[in-house]
Design a protein around this motif. Structure first.
Motif, PDB file in Angstrom:
ATOM      1  N   LEU A  39       0.991  -1.108  -0.219  1.00 40.55           N
ATOM      2  CA  LEU A  39       0.015  -0.063  -0.180  1.00 40.55           C
ATOM      3  C   LEU A  39       0.851   1.450   0.518  1.00 40.55           C
ATOM      4  CD1 LEU A  39      -3.294  -0.805   2.392  1.00 40.55           C
ATOM      5  CD2 LEU A  39      -2.665  -0.672  -0.231  1.00 40.55           C
ATOM      6  N   HIS A  77      -6.230   9.709  -1.614  1.00 40.74           N
ATOM      7  CA  HIS A  77      -6.648   7.878  -2.017  1.00 40.74           C
ATOM      8  C   HIS A  77      -7.533   8.043  -0.106  1.00 40.74           C
ATOM      9  CE1 HIS A  77      -7.874   4.517  -3.950  1.00 40.74           C
ATOM     10  NE2 HIS A  77      -7.204   5.600  -4.629  1.00 40.74           N
ATOM     11  N   THR A 126      -9.380   6.258   0.284  1.00 43.83           N
ATOM     12  CA  THR A 126      -9.674   4.075   0.606  1.00 43.83           C
ATOM     13  C   THR A 126      -8.399   3.631   0.637  1.00 43.83           C
ATOM     14  OG1 THR A 126     -11.592   4.349  -1.535  1.00 43.83           O
ATOM     15  CG2 THR A 126     -11.034   2.040  -1.007  1.00 43.83           C
ATOM     16  N   LEU A 127      -6.809   3.738  -0.176  1.00 49.70           N
ATOM     17  CA  LEU A 127      -5.843   3.290   0.284  1.00 49.70           C
ATOM     18  C   LEU A 127      -5.033   3.512   1.425  1.00 49.70           C
ATOM     19  CD1 LEU A 127      -3.667   3.625  -2.789  1.00 49.70           C
ATOM     20  CD2 LEU A 127      -4.986   1.306  -2.211  1.00 49.70           C
ATOM     21  N   ALA A 137      -6.952   1.449   4.501  1.00 50.69           N
ATOM     22  CA  ALA A 137      -6.900  -0.105   4.392  1.00 50.69           C
ATOM     23  C   ALA A 137      -5.082   0.132   5.162  1.00 50.69           C
ATOM     24  CB  ALA A 137      -6.667  -0.305   2.745  1.00 50.69           C
ATOM     25  N   ASP A 167      -8.966   0.468  -7.043  1.00 49.92           N
ATOM     26  CA  ASP A 167      -7.753   0.420  -7.196  1.00 49.92           C
ATOM     27  C   ASP A 167      -6.884  -0.584  -5.692  1.00 49.92           C
ATOM     28  OD1 ASP A 167      -7.015   3.028  -8.224  1.00 49.92           O
ATOM     29  OD2 ASP A 167      -7.680   4.662  -6.910  1.00 49.92           O
ATOM     30  N   LEU A 168      -7.731  -0.233  -4.506  1.00 49.66           N
ATOM     31  CA  LEU A 168      -7.850  -1.142  -3.103  1.00 49.66           C
ATOM     32  C   LEU A 168      -7.739  -2.453  -4.181  1.00 49.66           C
ATOM     33  CD1 LEU A 168      -6.510  -1.790  -0.486  1.00 49.66           C
ATOM     34  CD2 LEU A 168      -8.985  -1.240   0.068  1.00 49.66           C
ATOM     35  N   ARG A 169      -8.157  -2.830  -4.324  1.00 50.35           N
ATOM     36  CA  ARG A 169      -8.556  -4.003  -5.576  1.00 50.35           C
ATOM     37  C   ARG A 169      -7.121  -4.838  -6.232  1.00 50.35           C
ATOM     38  NH1 ARG A 169     -14.179  -6.361  -6.868  1.00 50.35           N
ATOM     39  NH2 ARG A 169     -12.403  -8.208  -7.388  1.00 50.35           N
ATOM     40  N   ALA A 207     -12.592  -3.822   2.498  1.00 48.53           N
ATOM     41  CA  ALA A 207     -12.921  -2.529   2.205  1.00 48.53           C
ATOM     42  C   ALA A 207     -13.849  -2.464   0.664  1.00 48.53           C
ATOM     43  CB  ALA A 207     -11.294  -2.474   0.832  1.00 48.53           C
TER      44      ALA A 207
END
Lengths: 229, 229
Positions: free
Chosen positions: A87, A146, A148-149, A152, B82-84, B156
């Motif tokens: 990440l 970002h 979402t990243l 996480a 993006d995360l996936r 996520a």
DNA sequence: TCCCGGGTGATTGCATGCAAGTTAGGGGTC
DNA sequence: GACCCCTAACTTGCATGCAATCACCCGGGA
């Protein structure tokens, strides 16, 4: 128009702070009545806070048996670094085209300051390094823009791991770590996302080696941090 | 010695199921008393469940204003992909050396079955594809045996996105998606983690294009899914 | 017609009470 | 002396009550 925080939120943040600062050691029992008395609220917001922190991975709850500050094995620690090593380089690369000159200067100032307090000699202050390091990484993550990243990443980094960081660095690894920060700033200046990503990958790998070695020393490979076995 | 689940756990799982199945649409209000009555418990476990699901990102709570099923913008949807696109290829690569022949056969059976029910013609059944797809990906994640990465991924993927999947696939993208599954099986057979990783990367990119296109159609680029604006 | 303010009903936030489950300690048995 | 069981104190899980806050609706004024 900021909303006054609820008792449960205050309780949650206070508890998180206590755990992150190490006032509550891993494995420590978290009795509801005790915490409620300590924080001046009833058991209800305490329960809510514990449940939420459990979702964040900071505490572990066993049904009918109460909550404890989370513990972790070396394998779990390595897993967290696996995640970070995917990440954070990605986030760093994202940050490159978004960094404005003022942002780069700010990061540069942080990196220089870290060299000052982290360099060998009588002025070395490893404790002062922790907030600087955190500020550097947080700033970088914010630049990536970002959510979402970032979420996480934040969810995975059990900050107890991050907290007692630089005390465990040997001199060479520490020098490397500080150099990485400067090199990331250079990559930002050059506008080269691949460069930045590569340095961050190395940065995490270096930290991983240090932390895993320290964890093996203190806990052995099989036992859980915080357990007295 | 499995422990009987508490009411709060049951409530949480039930609510999660209702949201994932779409019985509770994004944006739907989640009144505590209403849910308590519907599930036959008091407000306390409902509150606990809502708080926990909020931590998982499935519901959104506003202080003093109650909880609603989570909504998302197209930008957030893209962030999830993006995360996936970072995590799933990595997990897939991890799975390769750990997959035993029996595991590969199991995945192969799932992929073949998906071709049967997903192929064009009168026997096409897109709804049947959803559980098969989920089983395939879950199996792959389990094979990777990496709880930290798996947890980050699970946290996520707001499954409302995953749920109504294949109805939005055009025929070409669907064919591609099914082919990817078969190709991942082939990579597993060959024991080639780079191959598997690459195919999974393409698989996510394909899904991303489909989902983003569908989301733009239904919601426009600015509004939140579930809002009536 | 549109905007704004007051009142009211409903909902959340928190405290507390009670029952079920768990842990710890002592007495009994082998 | 070691082990087990049984009891008792404590803790958690859940239900419910009450106060604070919010959303909605209606009337008044521009």
């Amino acid at each position: 128009m900021t909303r006054p925080p609820t008792s449960a939120e205050r309780t949650r943040d206070t508890l998180r702070g206590l755990i992150l600062q190490g006032d509550l050691a891993p494995g420590a029992r978290l009795g509801e009545v005790e915490l409620a008395a300590r924080l001046g609220v009833s058991r209800t917001p305490v329960r809510e806070a514990l449940s939420r922190l459990a979702a964040e991975g900071l505490v572990e709850v066993a049904p009918n048996r109460g909550a404890r500050v989370a513990t972790w094995t070396v394998a779990e620690l390595e897993g967290v670094f696996d995640l970070r090593s995917v990440l954070e380089p990605q986030l760093t690369a994202h940050a490159v085209p978004r960094a404005r000159p003022a942002d780069v200067e700010e990061l540069d100032a942080l990196a220089r300051r870290m060299h000052e307090v982290g360099g060998p000699g009588p002025r070395q202050d490893l404790d002062a390094l922790v907030p600087l390091n955190r500020a550097f990484h947080d700033r970088l993550v914010a630049l990536a823009a970002h959510p979402t990243l970032a979420a996480a990443l934040a969810a995975a980094i059990h900050p107890p791991i991050v907290r007692r960081n630089f005390l465990t660095y040997d001199e060479e690894s520490l020098r490397r770590s500080l150099a990485h920060h400067s090199e990331i700033v250079a990559a930002l200046r050059a506008g080269d996302p691949d460069w930045a990503r590569a340095v961050m990958t190395a940065h995490i790998a270096n930290a991983r080696a240090v932390m895993v070695r320290a964890a093996r020393r203190t806990t052995g490979t099989a036992t859980r941090e915080g357990e007295t076995a």
